[in-house]
Design an enzyme around this catalytic site. Structure first.
Site, PDB file in Angstrom:
ATOM      1  N   GLU A 166     -58.763 -64.138 -56.778  1.00 24.44           N
ATOM      2  CA  GLU A 166     -58.585 -65.456 -58.104  1.00 24.44           C
ATOM      3  C   GLU A 166     -59.692 -65.828 -59.138  1.00 24.44           C
ATOM      4  OE1 GLU A 166     -57.026 -63.795 -61.093  1.00 24.44           O
ATOM      5  OE2 GLU A 166     -56.468 -61.773 -59.585  1.00 24.44           O
TER       6      GLU A 166
ATOM      7  N   SER B 209       9.611 -50.512 -62.829  1.00 23.08           N
ATOM      8  CA  SER B 209      10.497 -51.021 -62.023  1.00 23.08           C
ATOM      9  C   SER B 209       9.573 -52.178 -61.656  1.00 23.08           C
ATOM     10  CB  SER B 209      10.845 -50.660 -61.242  1.00 23.08           C
ATOM     11  OG  SER B 209      11.775 -49.154 -61.739  1.00 23.08           O
TER      12      SER B 209
END
Length: 862
Positions: free
Chosen positions: A86, A479
């Protein structure tokens, strides 16, 4: 000479003019340039990470994947690769590479095309942070000017660090840290030279040069990078040749999730979006630490998955998911198997399997061959294996939730060639036949001291359904509500030894014109029964009688102390049998109040939030049950179902030595520790039963399977089943851990059903009607086997105002006897019986009102 002077003057004039034009251009384009000084403290968009409390990553949220790295954390070879391809003169130029610019200008003059951009790394930083990628002269000039400014502001290493963390590298990966994870499932320091070179080649065209899109493109570009590294002497010839010929695979690697807990992760995501907004939540790099314990969470997942599979299997096999060779013929009721003339290749079968997905440990597979009592399968992952008889003999035909077909004798009774089915992996290429459960389940575990969520599972699989039943599904409690009813009764003069009639109830309801007849399940009635047995054996009619004696409104007010919203508590007698609907999380929270001695704590999931640099942004300050902090029992006054604390002076609060909190963190003491101790004792009997088996007085509680499996006395629990077994529950606790297990269908009308024995299976199979004890309790047991591993035995400690006296089991009164017909029982001091059983011929409970006085109606629930 005159010509030379003329040329000199002309050149000088052109130079001055060019300089003036350059200055003018620079001034013109500098007018609206952004302020690059913010790059000193730039906050890169980083995804949100969600962790357990012990630091295990469970999820990542955010469109951009990024793992910010300091320049020192990036390997030198990675830096060399990017610089070589680059910007080889990065450390030499002032942000603009004039050699590169000249080369680009010459190319433009010769070709008339903008083939070379001459962008330096600094210019790319400027573009990535502030500009677009449009190829225009305006953008290029602004890019050059910004690069110059950046070079004046930052060092070369700072610029390179920004670049390597910001650069888009395809597949939503931004920066080299994320790229290493996405393409190779590694951290940057684990990458090889060929892998580094591949990543360094991506900036040119990340969407088409990555190996997931095209391995050939990626290899070609990688080799270009390697040649550039060789040219600038960043690598040797030997390294170049070795890396150039290295193989490269194209495979996507997801985030490094260490534990799959999507229901928890989604709750955390919703919390963060509500707190910070969607954009900030997903891009600010928040680290969200939940209260989840990774070991307990995995235990909860395993428990829910196994329990649902077990339930689903005992109800029968619903058949294959698909079969490409089944053909419907006019003269046949069912499709007929017609095999292709040319057998399918393995690749054809894999292509056919591709749309089918796996869930939890289930994976799709195709049956390729059927033997007498075995089958051969090809899984979607391309693995060939076998299913033996033990892996499929459960698969009798499903008829309804109440009925199953005959036990299979051979594999052909179950499968045929071409069937697509779900399988579970076993050892050595062996698989077991399975299927995706249709029932749903949830499990939630809390620390009772502060109600922090330790584990949460909202269903079989988040991929199957994102509906989180742990905190979104309101289901009737059945219950499971009875411990809270009994707690209210203890506040109104009852004790564990109080007798209540366990006998059928028939009450005429004039408003409906029918008689209401709540029943026990099973329909066994024992006459006058002590409350310890009534709760432990889940006697429905006793619960109804207690509600009538205490009063519906008193019961409702009392239940609200446990965190149940008053508006969700039905104002009628059906409440005694669990008609109220609450989420499993709310139910677990209620039981936490019993487990911690009566302190009203509130469940929470997020412990703390850090920013991406580790700075603390938020820390939850929960209300904590702290008996050592203060003594409130004498100071409490009842007001609308809550506790009034206005008269309690601040100096009555002290720091809790076991759990340091200040007075603002002390949870309100809404139910006395004496009350919750008595409830806990009855719930302990629900697991361990009582009496003397050798003397013929022994009895089991409804949760006896927990006693057999866990073999610990320091646990208490309660089963729960609703009308027609549409919901099954088990909630229970150790002093340090509360857990609630629920199972049912998302379709509220569908019953859990019943099963008969499968002759292919052993004696320990679950048969008969599905109830809390059979259907929800197994998941609770499996979870608690994990949860209790590191928890020492911790007996339930009686408060100071609890006394223990010997009573007669039949009457609940004092006794002089010491045989198996007696037992020691706990009482709140001052409420213990004063009469002896030997002097009373027929004890009567003074608290029971006549059935004719009751006017509320209720549904049949048990």
């Amino acid at each position: 000479m005159k010509l030379l002077r003329t040329l000199f003057v002309f050149s000088f004039g052109c130079g001055v003019l060019g300089l003036l034009v350059a200055i003018a251009v620079a001034v013109y384009f500098s007018r609206d340039l952004p302020d690059v000084s913010e790059l000193k403290d730039v906050q890169l968009q980083t995804p949100m990470l969600v962790y357990t409390k012990d630091g295990v990553l469970i999820s990542q949220f955010g469109e951009k994947r990024r793992i910010p790295l300091a320049i020192e954390q990036i390997p030198q070879q990675m830096k060399d690769a990017f610089l070589a391809v680059e910007d080889a003169r990065f450390y030499e130029h002032p942000g603009i590479d004039f050699i590169g610019v000249t080369r680009a200008f010459v190319s433009l003059v010769l070709t008339g095309e903008k083939r070379q951009g001459a962008s330096t790394i600094t210019m790319q930083v400027a573009r990535n942070f502030y500009l677009t990628r449009d190829k225009t002269y305006r953008r290029k000039i602004r890019e050059i000017l910004l690069a110059w400014r950046i070079e004046q502001l930052l060092t070369k290493d700072q610029i390179l660090e920004l670049y390597l963390n910001k650069i888009p590298l395809g597949q939503r990966a931004h920066g080299v840290g994320a790229a290493a994870e996405v393409y190779f499932g590694k951290t940057v320091d684990e990458l090889t030279l060929p892998e580094i070179a591949m990543i360094a080649g991506l900036p040119k065209a990340p969407s088409v040069l990555n190996p997931i899109y095209s391995v050939d493109n990626a290899v070609e570009r990688r080799n270009v990078v390697l040649s550039r590294m060789l040219a600038v002497e960043a690598i040797s010839e030997e390294e170049y040749q070795s890396a150039k010929h290295a193989l490269l695979e194209g495979k996507y690697h997801g985030p490094s999730i260490e534990m799959n807990a999507p229901y928890v992760a989604e709750m955390a995501r919703q919390y963060m979006v509500e707190k910070y907004g969607e954009e900030q939540a997903y891009t600010s790099g928040f680290k969200v630490y939940t209260t989840i314990d990774s070991k307990l969470q995995q235990g909860a997942i395993d428990a829910v998955v196994q329990n649902l599979l077990d339930y689903d299997h005992r109800h029968g096999f619903r058949g294959p998911i698909a079969n490409p060779w089944l053909v419907q013929q006019d003269d046949q009721e069912d499709p007929v198997l017609v095999l292709p003339e040319t057998p399918w290749t393995q690749q054809q079968m894999l292509d056919y399997l591709k749309p089918f997905r796996g869930y939890q440990r289930l994976q799709p597979a195709m049956i390729t061959e059927v033997g007498e009592q075995s089958a051969t399968v090809l899984t979607r992952r391309g693995i060939t294996g076998s299913i033996n008889w033990q892996g499929m003999n459960w698969a009798r035909r499903f008829i309804t939730d109440e009925r199953q077909g005959a036990a299979p004798k051979v594999a052909a009774d179950i499968l045929q060639q071409g069937d697509v089915v779900m399988v579970e992996a076993a050892a050595d290429s062996m698989f077991a036949l399975s299927q995706l459960p249709e029932a749903s389940a949830a499990l939630i575990a809390l620390n009772p001291q502060d109600a922090s969520i330790q584990a949460l599972v909202g269903g079989f699989s988040f991929g199957q359904s994102q509906y989180n039943r742990a905190y979104q599904a309101k289901r009737q409690m059945g219950s499971n509500i009875k411990p809270f009813i009994y707690s209210a009764a203890f506040n109104h003069g009852y004790s564990l030894a109080s007798l209540v009639a366990d006998a059928p109830i028939s009450h005429w309801d004039a408003s409906s014109g029918v008689a209401w007849r709540p029943k026990n399940s099973p329909e066994v009635y024992d006459g006058d029964t002590r409350l310890r047995l009534g709760l432990a054996q889940s006697k429905n009619v006793m619960s109804v009688r207690l509600l009538r004696a205490v009063g519906v409104q008193n019961i409702r007010q009392h239940l609200s102390k446990f965190g149940f919203p008053l508006e969700d508590i039905p104002p009628n007698e059906s409440l005694a049998l669990g008609s109220a609907s609450f989420t499993p999380l709310a139910v677990a929270n209620g039981f936490a109040v019993i487990a911690n001695g009566g302190y009203q704590v509130t469940s929470y999931l997020i412990d703390h939030i850090d920013d991406q640099h580790g700075n603390r942004l938020f820390k939850h300050q929960p209300l904590v049950a702290c008996p050592e902090c203060e003594q409130l029992d004498e100071s409490m006054t009842e007001f609308d179902g809550l506790t009034e604390f206005a008269s309690i002076a601040a100096d009555q609060f002290v720091m809790c030595p076991a759990y340091p909190v200040d007075q603002n963190q002390q949870a309100p003491h809404v139910v006395s520790s004496t009350n919750t101790f008595l409830v806990t004792q009855a719930m302990n009997s629900a697991i361990w039963g009582g009496g003397n088996w050798s003397a013929g007085t022994g009895w089991n509680g409804t949760g006896w399977r927990a006693a057999r499996a866990l073999k610990r006395r320091d646990i208490a629990g309660k089963t729960g089943t609703t009308n027609d077994a549409k919901d099954a529950w088990f909630s229970g606790f150790h002093p340090g851990l509360v857990a609630t297990s629920w199972i049912g269908f998302d379709d509220h009308k569908r019953k859990l059903g019943s099963t008969v024995a499968n002759s292919n299976l052993g004696a320990n199979q679950i048969v008969g009607k599905e109830f809390g004890a059979k259907t929800a309790l197994p998941a609770w047991i499996k979870f608690m086997q994990v949860g209790l591993q590191n928890m020492p035995v911790q007996p339930f400690t009686a408060p100071d105002n609890i006394v223990s006296v010997r009573i007669d089991r039949a009457s609940g009164l004092l006794t002089h006897s010491t045989d198996s017909s007696t037992r020691f029982e706990y009482f709140e001091a001052g409420t213990e019986p004063t009469q002896y059983a030997e002097s009373i011929s027929h004890p009567v409970d003074p608290f029971i009102e006549s059935e004719s006085q009751a006017t509320d109606s209720a549904d049949e629930l048990f």
